[in-house]
Design an enzyme around this catalytic site. Structure first.
Site, mmCIF file in Angstrom:
data_model
loop_
_atom_site.group_PDB
_atom_site.id
_atom_site.type_symbol
_atom_site.label_atom_id
_atom_site.label_comp_id
_atom_site.label_asym_id
_atom_site.label_seq_id
_atom_site.Cartn_x
_atom_site.Cartn_y
_atom_site.Cartn_z
ATOM 1 N N CYS A 129 42.212 38.963 51.800
ATOM 2 C CA CYS A 129 42.463 39.632 50.519
ATOM 3 C C CYS A 129 41.255 40.420 50.038
ATOM 4 C CB CYS A 129 42.898 38.656 49.435
ATOM 5 S SG CYS A 129 43.148 39.461 47.826
ATOM 6 N N HIS A 154 45.980 32.666 48.436
ATOM 7 C CA HIS A 154 46.533 33.714 49.306
ATOM 8 C C HIS A 154 45.477 34.359 50.204
ATOM 9 C CE1 HIS A 154 44.905 35.811 45.808
ATOM 10 N NE2 HIS A 154 44.832 36.880 46.563
ATOM 11 N N CYS A 171 40.392 33.656 44.495
ATOM 12 C CA CYS A 171 40.504 35.053 44.084
ATOM 13 C C CYS A 171 40.938 35.137 42.620
ATOM 14 C CB CYS A 171 41.523 35.755 44.983
ATOM 15 S SG CYS A 171 41.867 37.472 44.569
ATOM 16 N N HIS A 222 44.835 34.637 37.609
ATOM 17 C CA HIS A 222 45.853 35.295 36.776
ATOM 18 C C HIS A 222 47.138 34.453 36.734
ATOM 19 C CE1 HIS A 222 43.415 38.683 36.029
ATOM 20 N NE2 HIS A 222 43.671 39.382 37.117
ATOM 21 N N SER A 227 43.137 36.924 41.370
ATOM 22 C CA SER A 227 44.603 36.965 41.257
ATOM 23 C C SER A 227 45.190 35.566 41.130
ATOM 24 C CB SER A 227 45.215 37.683 42.465
ATOM 25 O OG SER A 227 44.786 39.032 42.512
#
Length: 398
Positions: free
Chosen positions: A198, A91, A70, A75, A72
């Site tokens: 997610c 996650h 993902c 990031h 994220s």
């Protein structure tokens, strides 16, 4: 899970046992396995042998089967999402319960489960509120990098390794709190439903639950990655008549249209600001807009592109760390609504099993979102695909 099964999984083995420990159940054993550790920001993940401690009371140890890559997580690598290092990220995943700690009642060894980066404790004011889903036990607003008791279950080279968003799925085994995992349909294909952990849920829910897209409406989606395309799917499911995709990567247009977008545009093809283009296209402003990139300029553009009297704009993308947005309050005073949500506004424990059931009933498909499937050890290759815009979702299998 029997010790023989533990030992068969990709080099994941319990630590050498001394005779006095042979009678102990698996839940009391430390497991050695492979994990992707991020030691420093802006560096590749390092595949390491880690030690995963046994679950304590109200904790669950999971054998990971599949995990999605993902934005994220990226990031975290870039430093835009500040979390304690070194860390095992990841996650969005699905796996099988290996063992449980004392007091765990909602799952048992052998259950198929999805870890929840947004927990649901069921006791806080947020969990008790009918519209709230950002449980106060979350590790997102101020990442601690630990279990709920303030300690970690990962060790590598004698050093404690931090957890990520209560899940840490870039590991063959992980330990989560019971409030951060939920049992799902035993027949569910884990290499697909991991996306419900997610990306799909975040996007789909932002349309159907957060924005509450109405039939016949006009929507615009900024960013056509995996989450953005899930927003498109949600808008279509809600009956939107017009769904405009905005992305500078035109390679994503065909997939967006396949999933429900009626047209796609690039801001680079116009001389005027994109919000002005969208207002002209929609006769004054769209009904619903979604920012699924995580950039401050596109958040402003998404807000300005929706109708000044009744438009609703939803922030879905994770914004850069420690950056603030300044905007003219008149954008809201005239009647716009600006809102955001985590995990599509869904209460995680309540909703994830239902979404898996809906997937099994073919109410939506996840296949179009999965462009690559790679073995876990190729995690850095998966992130290269993400950063280059060549993948929508890469699923890593263990």
């Amino acid at each position: 899970m029997a010790r023989e099964e533990q030992e068969s999984g990709l080099g994941a083995t319990p630590l050498p046992l001394i005779p006095a420990l042979l009678h102990l159940p698996p839940r009391l054993l430390v497991i050695k396995c492979k994990a992707a550790v991020l030691w420093e920001i802006k560096k590749p993940f390092s595949i390491e042998e880690v030690e995963v401690a046994a679950p304590k009371a109200h904790e669950v140890r999971i054998k990971m089967v599949a995990t999605g890559v993902c934005r994220s997580d990226d990031h975290v690598v870039s430093g835009n999402f500040a979390t304690p290092l070194p860390v095992i990220a990841g996650h969005e995943a699905a796996g099988i319960v290996e063992s449980i700690g004392e007091g765990v009642t909602t799952v048992k060894p052998g259950d198929k489960v999805i870890p929840l980066f947004t927990p649901q404790c069921g006791k806080c004011n947020v969990c008790k509120h009918p519209e709230g889903n950002f449980c106060v036990k979350n590790d997102l607003s101020m990442p601690r990098g630990t279990m709920q008791d303030g300690t970690t279950r990962f060790t590598c080279k004698g050093k404690s390794i931090n957890h990520f968003l209560s899940t840490s799925t870039f590991s063959q085994y992980t330990v989560v709190d019971e409030i951060s995992v939920v049992k799902i349909d035993a027949a569910a294909p884990l290499d697909k439903v991991c996306l419900i952990g997610c990306g799909f849920t975040t996007g789909y829910g932002s349309a159907v639950k957060v924005a509450k897209v109405t039939p016949g409406s006009t929507c615009v989606v900024f960013g056509l990655g995996g989450v953005g395309l899930s927003v498109v799917m949600g808008c279509k499911a809600a009956g939107a008549a017009r769904i405009i995709g905005v992305d500078i990567n035109k390679d994503k247009y065909a997939k967006a249209k396949q999933l429900g977008a009626t047209e796609c545009i690039s801001p680079q093809d116009f001389k005027k600001p994109i919000h002005e283009v969208l207002k002209e296209m929609s006769g004054g402003g769209v009904d619903f807009s979604f920012e699924v990139i995580g950039r401050l300029d596109t958040m402003e553009a998404a807000l300005a592109s929706c109708h000044e009297a009744y438009g609703v704009s939803v922030i879905v993308g994770v914004p850069p760390d420690s950056q603030n947005l300044s905007m003219n309050p008149m954008l809201l005073l005239s009647g716009r609504t600006w809102k955001g949500a985590v995990f599509g506004g869904f209460k995680s424990k309540d909703s994830v099993p239902k979404l898996v059931t809906d997937f099994m009933a073919k109410k939506f498909s996840l296949d179009p979102l999965i462009t690559h499937v790679l073995p876990f050890e190729k995690i850095n290759e998966a992130f290269d695909l993400l950063r280059s815009g060549k993948s929508i979702r890469t699923v890593l299998t263990f």
